[in-house]
Design a protein around this motif. Structure first.
Motif, short mmCIF file in Angstrom:
data_model
loop_
_atom_site.label_atom_id
_atom_site.label_comp_id
_atom_site.label_asym_id
_atom_site.label_seq_id
_atom_site.Cartn_x
_atom_site.Cartn_y
_atom_site.Cartn_z
N LEU A 99 0.86 -1.25 -0.12
CA LEU A 99 0.01 -0.06 0.07
C LEU A 99 0.88 1.33 -0.01
O LEU A 99 0.25 2.32 -0.42
CB LEU A 99 -0.81 0.12 1.31
N VAL A 100 2.11 1.22 0.59
CA VAL A 100 2.71 2.44 0.81
C VAL A 100 4.36 2.18 0.38
O VAL A 100 5.02 1.52 1.02
CB VAL A 100 2.78 3.05 2.32
N PRO A 101 4.73 2.82 -0.81
CA PRO A 101 6.11 2.44 -1.19
C PRO A 101 7.02 3.18 -0.26
O PRO A 101 6.81 4.17 0.28
CB PRO A 101 6.13 3.32 -2.57
N LEU A 102 8.32 2.92 -0.52
CA LEU A 102 9.49 3.10 0.52
C LEU A 102 9.63 4.62 0.20
O LEU A 102 10.07 5.63 1.14
CB LEU A 102 10.81 2.45 0.15
N LEU A 103 9.43 5.05 -0.91
CA LEU A 103 9.77 6.60 -1.26
C LEU A 103 8.60 7.55 -0.50
O LEU A 103 9.08 8.67 -0.36
CB LEU A 103 9.50 6.88 -2.98
N VAL A 104 7.64 6.81 -0.27
CA VAL A 104 6.60 7.69 0.69
C VAL A 104 7.22 8.18 2.06
O VAL A 104 6.88 9.27 2.59
CB VAL A 104 5.33 6.95 1.05
N GLY A 105 8.00 7.12 2.69
CA GLY A 105 8.71 7.45 4.03
C GLY A 105 9.58 8.50 3.73
O GLY A 105 10.02 9.31 4.83
N GLU A 106 10.38 8.40 2.81
CA GLU A 106 11.38 9.60 2.48
C GLU A 106 11.04 11.03 2.24
O GLU A 106 11.40 11.84 2.58
CB GLU A 106 12.17 8.96 1.30
N TYR A 107 9.59 10.86 1.59
CA TYR A 107 8.99 12.05 1.18
C TYR A 107 8.47 12.98 2.63
O TYR A 107 8.63 13.91 2.78
CB TYR A 107 7.63 11.78 0.53
N LEU A 108 8.07 12.00 3.39
CA LEU A 108 7.39 12.33 4.69
C LEU A 108 8.48 12.91 5.69
O LEU A 108 8.60 14.26 6.20
CB LEU A 108 6.71 11.18 5.44
N LYS A 109 9.63 12.22 5.67
CA LYS A 109 10.85 12.71 6.23
C LYS A 109 11.25 14.13 5.94
O LYS A 109 11.71 14.94 6.51
CB LYS A 109 11.87 11.65 6.36
N ALA A 110 11.02 14.24 4.61
CA ALA A 110 11.77 15.40 3.99
C ALA A 110 10.53 16.72 4.16
O ALA A 110 10.95 17.71 4.46
CB ALA A 110 11.80 15.43 2.70
N HIS A 111 9.46 16.25 4.54
CA HIS A 111 8.28 17.44 4.69
C HIS A 111 7.92 17.55 6.19
O HIS A 111 7.08 18.72 6.06
CB HIS A 111 7.29 17.20 3.76
N LEU A 112 8.17 16.88 7.01
CA LEU A 112 7.70 16.88 8.40
C LEU A 112 8.98 17.37 9.19
O LEU A 112 10.08 16.66 9.19
CB LEU A 112 7.21 15.69 8.96
N LYS A 113 8.83 18.64 9.56
CA LYS A 113 10.21 19.20 10.32
C LYS A 113 10.83 18.46 11.09
O LYS A 113 12.26 18.37 11.21
CB LYS A 113 9.87 20.57 10.76
N ASN A 114 10.30 17.90 12.38
CA ASN A 114 10.82 17.40 13.60
C ASN A 114 10.56 15.89 13.19
O ASN A 114 9.72 15.48 14.20
CB ASN A 114 10.13 17.77 14.62
N SER A 115 11.07 15.16 12.23
CA SER A 115 10.58 13.82 12.10
C SER A 115 11.91 13.11 12.00
O SER A 115 12.98 13.43 11.46
CB SER A 115 9.74 13.42 10.79
N LEU A 116 11.89 11.44 12.26
CA LEU A 116 12.88 10.68 12.11
C LEU A 116 11.76 9.50 11.17
O LEU A 116 10.96 9.20 11.41
CB LEU A 116 13.19 10.25 13.49
N LEU A 117 12.59 8.83 10.26
CA LEU A 117 12.13 7.88 9.70
C LEU A 117 13.01 6.64 10.24
O LEU A 117 14.12 6.55 10.05
CB LEU A 117 12.49 7.96 8.13
N GLU A 118 12.22 5.63 10.40
CA GLU A 118 12.82 4.10 10.87
C GLU A 118 12.21 3.20 9.78
O GLU A 118 10.83 2.94 9.90
CB GLU A 118 12.65 3.80 12.28
N ILE A 119 12.98 2.55 8.99
CA ILE A 119 12.39 1.38 8.25
C ILE A 119 12.57 0.20 8.82
O ILE A 119 13.58 -0.14 8.98
CB ILE A 119 13.18 1.43 6.67
N MET A 120 11.44 -0.56 8.90
CA MET A 120 11.36 -1.65 9.41
C MET A 120 11.30 -2.71 8.43
O MET A 120 11.07 -2.84 7.53
CB MET A 120 10.05 -2.15 10.30
N ASP A 121 12.24 -3.94 8.82
CA ASP A 121 12.27 -5.04 7.94
C ASP A 121 11.24 -5.97 8.07
O ASP A 121 11.04 -7.11 8.69
CB ASP A 121 13.53 -5.77 8.22
N VAL A 122 9.93 -5.62 7.58
CA VAL A 122 8.57 -5.96 7.95
C VAL A 122 8.01 -6.17 6.26
O VAL A 122 7.99 -5.04 5.55
CB VAL A 122 7.88 -5.34 8.78
#
Length: 276
Positions: free
Chosen positions: A223-246
């Motif tokens: 439902l959600v490609p990996l690029l979406v997480g990177e997009y959110l990380k870039a556009h949410l000011k105080n954010s951290l991205l953790e990619i889970m091996d799931v």
């Protein structure tokens, strides 16, 4: 109508009523039961609150209003009213799954004082592809076909969609639980929530969100490609991205111990996991 009854609010008992709060918000087609494998990990440290959106779970269906719940703003209002009914503010960590991540962000824009931080599990600000700059994962005609299947054969849609959400290598109980949850939801209410979910776009709202966010991205998510997480990380000011091996879209159900460990680590703000 009282939000406590309307949204079937449940509070897990904690000896200290002044303990920090975890407020859980389920995704489309689900209900608060999806958090039952995660909550035990926080029973000694947090006051935990769960609820169902109107139209989901054991919420009061009499409160369903097609105009209100035709957009994510109606669900954000549910969230705000639950917080107000409980007198919550400042020490609340919002934990949202899938579309609830967008709902939580919208609520935070209206009432930024409600949340101290947000845990976003499988978030997507927009499920649609918007080439060339954004790939949400779906073409409009794909999502329209999904809604058409809901209209024509709701049970068939549920049996198709559940393994897609669970992930191809997920165990059968998870797929069955999701399918059962979808099937137990009123088709008219589910259809409206689905349309609000899959055709919403909060990308322009992201830059206004000031709440610290932990983005939990599934590595293999239909439902959600990996690029979406990177997009959110870039556009949410105080954010951290953790990619889970799931695999799948529901790590809080398929891998609750992993999610609990990451959230504990984030909330402790130790030296290896600090906001920029």
């Amino acid at each position: 109508m009282d939000a406590i009854q309307r949204n079937n609010v449940q509070q897990l008992v904690h000896a200290n009523q002044h303990a920090p709060v975890l407020l859980y918000a389920h995704g489309f087609g689900c209900n608060q039961d999806v958090w039952q494998l995660l909550t035990p990990a926080f029973s000694s440290s947090h006051r935990q609150i769960l609820f169902d959106y109107v139209g989901s779970g054991s919420s009061d269906a009499r409160a369903f209003d097609p105009d209100r719940y035709g957009s994510l703003q109606g669900y954000a209002q549910d969230l705000i009213e639950v917080c107000d009914a409980l007198g919550l503010s400042n020490n609340v960590t919002f934990v949202g799954h899938s579309v609830s991540c967008s709902i939580g962000i919208l609520a935070s824009l209206q009432r930024p004082e409600l949340f101290s931080e947000m845990i976003l599990v499988g978030p997507s600000p927009c499920f649609l592809n918007d080439t060339p700059d954004y790939r949400g994962g779906f073409e409009r005609e794909d999502l329209e076909a999904l809604l058409e299947l809901m209209d024509q054969n709701y049970i068939g849609w549920a049996h198709y969609f559940a393994p897609l959400v669970a992930g191809s290598d997920s165990d059968q109980p998870l797929t069955s639980q999701l399918s059962g949850s979808f099937c137990s939801t009123d088709p008219v209410m589910a259809r409206l929530f689905a349309q609000a979910t899959f055709f919403s776009d909060i990308r322009e709202d992201l830059s206004r969100c000031t709440i610290p966010c932990l983005i939990l991205q599934h590595h293999r998510d239909a439902l959600v490609p990996l690029l979406v997480g990177e997009y959110l990380k870039a556009h949410l000011k105080n954010s951290l991205l953790e990619i889970m091996d799931v695999t799948g879209h529901c790590a809080h159900m398929s891998n609750p111990h992993l999610v609990a460990a990451i959230v504990h680590k984030y909330l402790s703000r130790n030296d290896t996991f600090v906001l920029p």
